[in-house]
Design a protein around this motif. Sequence first.
Motif, PDB file in Angstrom:
ATOM      1  N   PRO A  89      13.445  17.523 -56.424  1.00 28.22           N
ATOM      2  CA  PRO A  89      11.996  17.441 -56.233  1.00 28.22           C
ATOM      3  C   PRO A  89      11.330  18.799 -56.450  1.00 28.22           C
ATOM      4  O   PRO A  89      11.995  19.832 -56.441  1.00 28.22           O
ATOM      5  CB  PRO A  89      11.865  17.002 -54.770  1.00 28.22           C
ATOM      6  CG  PRO A  89      13.068  17.587 -54.113  1.00 28.22           C
ATOM      7  CD  PRO A  89      14.167  17.544 -55.144  1.00 28.22           C
ATOM      8  N   GLU A  90      10.024  18.786 -56.622  1.00 29.24           N
ATOM      9  CA  GLU A  90       9.254  20.024 -56.770  1.00 29.24           C
ATOM     10  C   GLU A  90       9.034  20.661 -55.397  1.00 29.24           C
ATOM     11  O   GLU A  90       8.783  19.975 -54.405  1.00 29.24           O
ATOM     12  CB  GLU A  90       7.904  19.727 -57.429  1.00 29.24           C
ATOM     13  CG  GLU A  90       7.043  20.960 -57.660  1.00 29.24           C
ATOM     14  CD  GLU A  90       7.765  21.980 -58.512  1.00 29.24           C
ATOM     15  OE1 GLU A  90       8.155  23.031 -57.953  1.00 29.24           O
ATOM     16  OE2 GLU A  90       7.951  21.736 -59.713  1.00 29.24           O
ATOM     17  N   THR A  91       9.151  21.994 -55.322  1.00 28.77           N
ATOM     18  CA  THR A  91       8.963  22.724 -54.058  1.00 28.77           C
ATOM     19  C   THR A  91       7.810  23.716 -54.117  1.00 28.77           C
ATOM     20  O   THR A  91       7.575  24.437 -53.150  1.00 28.77           O
ATOM     21  CB  THR A  91      10.253  23.485 -53.694  1.00 28.77           C
ATOM     22  OG1 THR A  91      10.562  24.421 -54.738  1.00 28.77           O
ATOM     23  CG2 THR A  91      11.418  22.525 -53.510  1.00 28.77           C
ATOM     24  N   LYS A  92       7.092  23.752 -55.215  1.00 30.37           N
ATOM     25  CA  LYS A  92       6.017  24.737 -55.389  1.00 30.37           C
ATOM     26  C   LYS A  92       4.982  24.615 -54.276  1.00 30.37           C
ATOM     27  O   LYS A  92       4.467  23.531 -54.003  1.00 30.37           O
ATOM     28  CB  LYS A  92       5.331  24.530 -56.742  1.00 30.37           C
ATOM     29  CG  LYS A  92       4.214  25.514 -57.028  1.00 30.37           C
ATOM     30  CD  LYS A  92       3.572  25.249 -58.375  1.00 30.37           C
ATOM     31  CE  LYS A  92       2.747  23.978 -58.357  1.00 30.37           C
ATOM     32  NZ  LYS A  92       1.937  23.832 -59.584  1.00 30.37           N
ATOM     33  N   GLY A  93       4.662  25.738 -53.616  1.00 29.11           N
ATOM     34  CA  GLY A  93       3.597  25.788 -52.625  1.00 29.11           C
ATOM     35  C   GLY A  93       3.939  25.214 -51.267  1.00 29.11           C
ATOM     36  O   GLY A  93       3.115  25.284 -50.349  1.00 29.11           O
ATOM     37  N   ARG A  94       5.122  24.662 -51.084  1.00 29.67           N
ATOM     38  CA  ARG A  94       5.483  24.074 -49.796  1.00 29.67           C
ATOM     39  C   ARG A  94       6.020  25.146 -48.853  1.00 29.67           C
ATOM     40  O   ARG A  94       6.735  26.053 -49.267  1.00 29.67           O
ATOM     41  CB  ARG A  94       6.547  22.986 -49.975  1.00 29.67           C
ATOM     42  CG  ARG A  94       5.993  21.681 -50.552  1.00 29.67           C
ATOM     43  CD  ARG A  94       7.091  20.641 -50.604  1.00 29.67           C
ATOM     44  NE  ARG A  94       6.564  19.333 -50.975  1.00 29.67           N
ATOM     45  CZ  ARG A  94       6.145  18.421 -50.104  1.00 29.67           C
ATOM     46  NH1 ARG A  94       6.197  18.677 -48.805  1.00 29.67           N
ATOM     47  NH2 ARG A  94       5.682  17.261 -50.520  1.00 29.67           N
ATOM     48  N   ARG A  95       5.724  24.997 -47.554  1.00 29.02           N
ATOM     49  CA  ARG A  95       6.295  25.895 -46.551  1.00 29.02           C
ATOM     50  C   ARG A  95       7.764  25.569 -46.370  1.00 29.02           C
ATOM     51  O   ARG A  95       8.188  24.418 -46.481  1.00 29.02           O
ATOM     52  CB  ARG A  95       5.539  25.772 -45.230  1.00 29.02           C
ATOM     53  CG  ARG A  95       4.120  26.324 -45.288  1.00 29.02           C
ATOM     54  CD  ARG A  95       3.519  26.401 -43.900  1.00 29.02           C
ATOM     55  NE  ARG A  95       3.304  25.058 -43.355  1.00 29.02           N
ATOM     56  CZ  ARG A  95       2.166  24.376 -43.479  1.00 29.02           C
ATOM     57  NH1 ARG A  95       1.153  24.909 -44.131  1.00 29.02           N
ATOM     58  NH2 ARG A  95       2.034  23.176 -42.953  1.00 29.02           N
ATOM     59  N   LEU A  96       8.559  26.599 -46.052  1.00 28.39           N
ATOM     60  CA  LEU A  96       9.998  26.397 -45.916  1.00 28.39           C
ATOM     61  C   LEU A  96      10.321  25.371 -44.833  1.00 28.39           C
ATOM     62  O   LEU A  96      11.284  24.611 -44.950  1.00 28.39           O
ATOM     63  CB  LEU A  96      10.687  27.732 -45.579  1.00 28.39           C
ATOM     64  CG  LEU A  96      10.641  28.819 -46.657  1.00 28.39           C
ATOM     65  CD1 LEU A  96      11.395  30.042 -46.182  1.00 28.39           C
ATOM     66  CD2 LEU A  96      11.190  28.331 -47.977  1.00 28.39           C
ATOM     67  N   GLU A  97       9.511  25.353 -43.767  1.00 24.62           N
ATOM     68  CA  GLU A  97       9.783  24.450 -42.656  1.00 24.62           C
ATOM     69  C   GLU A  97       9.472  22.989 -42.998  1.00 24.62           C
ATOM     70  O   GLU A  97       9.808  22.092 -42.233  1.00 24.62           O
ATOM     71  CB  GLU A  97       8.980  24.876 -41.417  1.00 24.62           C
ATOM     72  CG  GLU A  97       9.548  26.095 -40.697  1.00 24.62           C
ATOM     73  CD  GLU A  97       9.376  27.387 -41.482  1.00 24.62           C
ATOM     74  OE1 GLU A  97       8.429  27.468 -42.295  1.00 24.62           O
ATOM     75  OE2 GLU A  97      10.194  28.316 -41.289  1.00 24.62           O
ATOM     76  N   ASP A  98       8.828  22.746 -44.159  1.00 21.19           N
ATOM     77  CA  ASP A  98       8.498  21.373 -44.570  1.00 21.19           C
ATOM     78  C   ASP A  98       9.540  20.761 -45.503  1.00 21.19           C
ATOM     79  O   ASP A  98       9.422  19.593 -45.885  1.00 21.19           O
ATOM     80  CB  ASP A  98       7.144  21.353 -45.304  1.00 21.19           C
ATOM     81  CG  ASP A  98       5.987  21.684 -44.373  1.00 21.19           C
ATOM     82  OD1 ASP A  98       6.174  21.538 -43.147  1.00 21.19           O
ATOM     83  OD2 ASP A  98       4.931  22.087 -44.866  1.00 21.19           O
ATOM     84  N   MET A  99      10.568  21.539 -45.894  1.00 24.14           N
ATOM     85  CA  MET A  99      11.473  21.075 -46.940  1.00 24.14           C
ATOM     86  C   MET A  99      12.275  19.839 -46.537  1.00 24.14           C
ATOM     87  O   MET A  99      12.508  18.952 -47.353  1.00 24.14           O
ATOM     88  CB  MET A  99      12.427  22.207 -47.348  1.00 24.14           C
ATOM     89  CG  MET A  99      11.742  23.358 -48.040  1.00 24.14           C
ATOM     90  SD  MET A  99      10.924  22.859 -49.591  1.00 24.14           S
ATOM     91  CE  MET A  99      10.187  24.429 -50.067  1.00 24.14           C
ATOM     92  N   GLU A 100      12.688  19.759 -45.272  1.00 27.88           N
ATOM     93  CA  GLU A 100      13.473  18.608 -44.856  1.00 27.88           C
ATOM     94  C   GLU A 100      12.666  17.299 -44.979  1.00 27.88           C
ATOM     95  O   GLU A 100      13.194  16.251 -45.317  1.00 27.88           O
ATOM     96  CB  GLU A 100      13.973  18.779 -43.430  1.00 27.88           C
ATOM     97  CG  GLU A 100      15.220  19.648 -43.336  1.00 27.88           C
ATOM     98  CD  GLU A 100      15.864  19.587 -41.972  1.00 27.88           C
ATOM     99  OE1 GLU A 100      16.713  18.694 -41.746  1.00 27.88           O
ATOM    100  OE2 GLU A 100      15.517  20.422 -41.124  1.00 27.88           O
ATOM    101  N   LEU A 101      11.346  17.410 -44.701  1.00 29.59           N
ATOM    102  CA  LEU A 101      10.499  16.227 -44.850  1.00 29.59           C
ATOM    103  C   LEU A 101      10.456  15.782 -46.312  1.00 29.59           C
ATOM    104  O   LEU A 101      10.413  14.577 -46.597  1.00 29.59           O
ATOM    105  CB  LEU A 101       9.083  16.547 -44.351  1.00 29.59           C
ATOM    106  CG  LEU A 101       8.937  16.889 -42.866  1.00 29.59           C
ATOM    107  CD1 LEU A 101       7.509  17.279 -42.550  1.00 29.59           C
ATOM    108  CD2 LEU A 101       9.378  15.710 -42.003  1.00 29.59           C
ATOM    109  N   LEU A 102      10.467  16.740 -47.229  1.00 27.96           N
ATOM    110  CA  LEU A 102      10.454  16.427 -48.645  1.00 27.96           C
ATOM    111  C   LEU A 102      11.681  15.623 -49.042  1.00 27.96           C
ATOM    112  O   LEU A 102      11.605  14.685 -49.828  1.00 27.96           O
ATOM    113  CB  LEU A 102      10.374  17.719 -49.463  1.00 27.96           C
ATOM    114  CG  LEU A 102      10.398  17.605 -50.985  1.00 27.96           C
ATOM    115  CD1 LEU A 102       9.179  16.856 -51.480  1.00 27.96           C
ATOM    116  CD2 LEU A 102      10.466  18.991 -51.620  1.00 27.96           C
TER     117      LEU A 102
END
Length: 500
Positions: free
Chosen positions: A484-497
């Motif tokens: 998935p794309e991770t551009k602009g996301r906070r590190l703490e939101d990655m698991e939700l992605l």
Amino acid sequence: MAQAAVGSADGTEAPLLPSSGAGTPPQQPAGAPRWNWFAFVCTTLASVTTMLNGYNLTLMSGAELFMREDVGLTDAEVEVLSGSMNVFMLVSILAAGWVADKLGRRRTLVLANAFLMAGALAMSLGDSFTALMAARFITSVGAGFARVVSPVYNAEISPASTRGVLSSMLDMFINVGILLSYVSNYAFSGLPVHLGWRVMFGVGVIPPVFIAAGVLFIMPESPRWLVMRGLHGDARAVLLRTSDAPAEADLRLGEMKRAVADAEPPHAAARHGGGASVWKQLLVRPSTSVRRILTCVLGLQFFVMASGVEAILLYSPRVFKAVGMASNSAILGATVAIGVVKTCFVLLGMLFTDRLGRRPLLLASTAGVAVTTAALAVTLYIGMSTTSSSTATAAACLALVLAVVATFSVGYGSVGSASYTAEVLPLRLRAQGSSIAMAVNKLTAALVSMTFISLADVITMPGCFFLYAAVTAAAFVFVYTRLPETKGRRLEDMELLFDK
């Protein structure tokens, strides 16, 4: 309202860094982040250690031309010595996560520089295959620490708005090191045989001293590591200097505290250096999101190295000789061109990673490497099938080698090797997860570098590059379907992605 000092874990107050002007600094408007120079300096210092990794890894490509005569190395010994660094790095790579959680990111980088300095000195003094292998091991310990801890530190200290370019800086410095190794090969090739290759390695002794000093006196510790240790006041002080605005610093601190609280039991094993529960969460009973993250990062690290670029970086002189280049000077000059192109395209990828996103660059890179590697295989087949050497074939071979390196560097080199991995791994698992990912990277690199000469004897050199092209075509499918794309996301939101 003026900001108050924040208490740290030991009950003392950690004063906040003064802001420019009186009162509360103006908030940054949404969507208009400012360039954070302090974060840039910190990530530069963390990344520059990896320059020595690139330098020591590819220096063998030219040095071995002279080491054969001086030390009497055989083809098999050259193959082992060239690829051994990737194998030896596994020791420190697998230990780096634990060491970084125990000592901190900053002190681990100082330790890495100490090993790199000692290894360069030992290589320059080696007089036998055994001594050179021992020196290679010492160098590899420092290189392994740097390759794991630098991307973790960069991801943890960078603001979300510029994390892509700042996290990719280490890839640029690795390629600067590769370029400098090729320049060193060329510059010192005119010295006497017994001296030239020793000087090539010896010049790597001095930089680690200055890098370690910069890390100690300029770089702060990672705010996320400080939060894991309960030093919230110290973490906030760092965040104020590395965020786009004070409000973002408070938001990032709150997210880090919640991430640690949600991930840790009250005794906080990781806070005290314990790693057993982390490995359990990674390998024994991973959550669905963690399993998906591991699949992505381990698959990506495998495909980065299975593309065959390691064979080009280490054995390009052999590739050029196969199509008729005979002069060592011309061959080493061609390797300098490889270093220049690789560095320029990594920089290009860095500049676009926060604008275009990670996925577009990775997709463009995998497609480009597959096509150019297949074309290189065809050119090698034609060049090696003719009895007489052809200047046109040699020129086409060089152009296609540069094309492979360029397409690799713009995506794989600027995003794939480290920054994407450090971004998507959760805080509690980031250091050890990065260790596992880098171990896969180096195992695959070792497989390529330590089998290229032997494999080329069995399936021919063009056959090797046809194989690499096929693997890279599979990598395109993997990136398209899994990452998935991770551009602009906070590190703490990655698991939700990855829960989606």
